[in-house]
Write an enzyme that holds these catalytic residues in place. Structure first.
Site, mmCIF file in Angstrom:
data_model
loop_
_atom_site.group_PDB
_atom_site.id
_atom_site.type_symbol
_atom_site.label_atom_id
_atom_site.label_comp_id
_atom_site.label_asym_id
_atom_site.label_seq_id
_atom_site.Cartn_x
_atom_site.Cartn_y
_atom_site.Cartn_z
ATOM 1 N N GLY A 16 0.825 -1.193 0.000
ATOM 2 C CA GLY A 16 0.000 0.000 0.000
ATOM 3 C C GLY A 16 0.858 1.241 0.000
ATOM 4 O O GLY A 16 2.075 1.177 0.181
ATOM 5 N N PRO A 17 0.249 2.413 -0.203
ATOM 6 C CA PRO A 17 1.005 3.662 -0.327
ATOM 7 C C PRO A 17 1.608 4.116 0.996
ATOM 8 O O PRO A 17 1.301 3.581 2.065
ATOM 9 C CB PRO A 17 -0.049 4.655 -0.834
ATOM 10 C CG PRO A 17 -1.353 4.086 -0.378
ATOM 11 C CD PRO A 17 -1.197 2.615 -0.416
ATOM 12 N N ILE A 18 2.450 5.119 0.932
ATOM 13 C CA ILE A 18 3.125 5.668 2.098
ATOM 14 C C ILE A 18 2.096 6.113 3.144
ATOM 15 O O ILE A 18 1.139 6.813 2.827
ATOM 16 C CB ILE A 18 3.988 6.876 1.694
ATOM 17 C CG1 ILE A 18 4.974 6.488 0.597
ATOM 18 C CG2 ILE A 18 4.727 7.472 2.891
ATOM 19 C CD1 ILE A 18 5.570 7.682 -0.120
ATOM 20 N N GLY A 19 2.303 5.693 4.393
ATOM 21 C CA GLY A 19 1.443 6.127 5.478
ATOM 22 C C GLY A 19 0.217 5.282 5.724
ATOM 23 O O GLY A 19 -0.534 5.531 6.664
ATOM 24 N N GLY A 21 0.063 2.127 6.655
ATOM 25 C CA GLY A 21 0.186 1.202 7.783
ATOM 26 C C GLY A 21 0.765 -0.150 7.442
ATOM 27 O O GLY A 21 0.564 -1.116 8.185
ATOM 28 N N LYS A 22 1.531 -0.245 6.352
ATOM 29 C CA LYS A 22 2.112 -1.529 5.935
ATOM 30 C C LYS A 22 2.989 -2.137 7.030
ATOM 31 O O LYS A 22 2.839 -3.290 7.399
ATOM 32 C CB LYS A 22 2.965 -1.353 4.674
ATOM 33 C CG LYS A 22 2.252 -0.875 3.463
ATOM 34 C CD LYS A 22 3.185 -0.817 2.268
ATOM 35 C CE LYS A 22 4.316 0.177 2.451
ATOM 36 N NZ LYS A 22 3.849 1.570 2.510
ATOM 37 N N GLU A 40 11.440 -3.339 4.654
ATOM 38 C CA GLU A 40 12.243 -2.662 3.638
ATOM 39 C C GLU A 40 13.184 -1.621 4.233
ATOM 40 O O GLU A 40 14.125 -1.192 3.566
ATOM 41 C CB GLU A 40 11.361 -2.031 2.571
ATOM 42 C CG GLU A 40 10.497 -0.887 3.050
ATOM 43 C CD GLU A 40 9.701 -0.283 1.914
ATOM 44 O OE1 GLU A 40 9.869 -0.699 0.760
ATOM 45 O OE2 GLU A 40 8.897 0.619 2.181
ATOM 46 N N ASP A 90 6.807 -6.299 4.590
ATOM 47 C CA ASP A 90 6.022 -5.073 4.405
ATOM 48 C C ASP A 90 6.192 -4.508 2.995
ATOM 49 O O ASP A 90 6.053 -3.309 2.778
ATOM 50 C CB ASP A 90 6.366 -4.028 5.464
ATOM 51 C CG ASP A 90 7.763 -3.449 5.321
ATOM 52 O OD1 ASP A 90 8.588 -4.041 4.577
ATOM 53 O OD2 ASP A 90 8.048 -2.404 5.954
ATOM 54 N N GLU A 151 10.095 12.696 5.518
ATOM 55 C CA GLU A 151 8.825 12.688 4.791
ATOM 56 C C GLU A 151 8.136 14.050 4.782
ATOM 57 O O GLU A 151 7.070 14.194 4.180
ATOM 58 C CB GLU A 151 7.887 11.642 5.398
ATOM 59 C CG GLU A 151 8.384 10.216 5.225
ATOM 60 C CD GLU A 151 7.518 9.185 5.919
ATOM 61 O OE1 GLU A 151 7.666 7.998 5.608
ATOM 62 O OE2 GLU A 151 6.701 9.566 6.789
#
Length: 217
Positions: A16-19, A21-22, A40, A90, A151
Site C-alpha cells: 500500500g502507499p506511504i502512510g 500502515g504496511k 524494507e 512489508d 517525509e
C-alpha cells in the site's frame, strides 16, 4: 504477544502507499504468528530524503538502492530453511517497479528495467498479498502524525500519483491470492477488535481476489 495462530500461508506480503500502515500491520502479524519479519527499512536509504526534496535528481539512486536491498532480502528467504516459520514482509517485490515507473524519466527507466529483469528472476512469490488502501487526506494525516523528518516534503500530488499507480497495479494483479483492505477507518494499533477482524479475514483468504471493507469497531 505471540499466540501461535495457525494460518494457511507461508509468505505474506503487505502493500500500500506511504502512510497506510504496511509496516505496522506486518509487525503485528509477525508478532501474533511467531513469524520471521522482513522490512524494507526505508530509513536506511541514504538517497530517500534527497528524493523527497528533489525528485528529479534523487529518483534513480533511491530506486536502485531499494531494488538491491529488496533483492538481497528475498534471496535470503529463498535460500533459507523451507520449514522455518511463516514470513511476513512489508513490501511486494513488484512494488519496486511500480515506484520506478512513477518517478523515473524514460532513459532512467530503461536502465532500471535492465537491472530489475536480471536481479528478480528467482524472487519468491508470496502466497497472500494484503493491499491496504486509504484516501490521500488520511495518508497525509498519518504521515504528519508519525513525524519523520525525511517525509516532510511529501506532497498531496505525489501521494495521489502513488495511490493511482497502486490502484492500476492491483487492478491487473493475479500472481498471488489478494486481499484488498479499506484501511481508512480502522486502527490496527490501538483497536484490538479492528485487528482481529482483519486477522480473521486473512486466515480465510486462500484464493482469488478478495475485498474487506470493515466498519470501525
Amino acid at each position: 504477544m505471540s499466540v501461535n495462530l495457525s494460518i494457511p500461508h507461508n509468505f505474506i506480503a503487505v502493500e500500500g502507499p506511504i502512510g497506510v500502515g504496511k509496516t505496522t500491520l506486518a509487525r503485528r502479524l509477525s508478532e501474533v504468528l511467531s513469524s520471521d519479519l522482513i522490512l524494507e527499512e526505508a530509513e536506511e536509504n541514504p538517497f530517500l530524503e534527497r528524493f523527497y526534496q528533489d525528485p528529479k535528481s534523487g529518483a534513480l539512486p533511491t530506486q536502485l538502492y531499494f531494488l538491491f536491498q529488496r533483492v538481497r532480502q528475498l534471496q535470503d528467504v529463498r535460500q533459507s530453511d523451507m520449514f522455518s516459520p511463516v514470513r511476513v514482509a512489508d513490501y511486494l517485490m513488484e512494488k519496486d517497479r511500480l515506484f520506478a515507473r512513477s518517478t523515473l524519466d524514460q532513459d532512467e527507466l530503461r536502465l532500471y528495467e535492465q537491472v530489475y529483469q536480471n536481479l528478480t528472476i528467482d524472487a519468491p512469490k508470496p502466497d497472500l498479498v494484503i493491499y491496504l488502501q486509504a484516501s490521500v487526506p488520511v495518508l497525509l494525516d498519518r504521515i504528519k502524525k508519525r513525524g519523520r523528518a525525511a517525509e516532510n516534503p511529501v506532497t498531496k500530488e505525489y501521494l495521489q500519483t502513488i495511490c493511482d499507480a497502486y490502484t492500476d497495479f492491483f487492478y491487473y494483479y493475479d500472481e498471488s491470492p489478494l486481499l484488498i483492505v479499506n484501511a481508512s477507518g480502522i486502527d490496527l494499533v490501538e483497536n484490538e477488535a479492528d485487528f482481529n477482524m482483519l486477522l480473521d479475514q486473512i486466515k480465510s483468504t486462500t484464493t482469488g481476489r478478495n475485498y474487506f471493507n470493515p466498519h470501525p469497531a
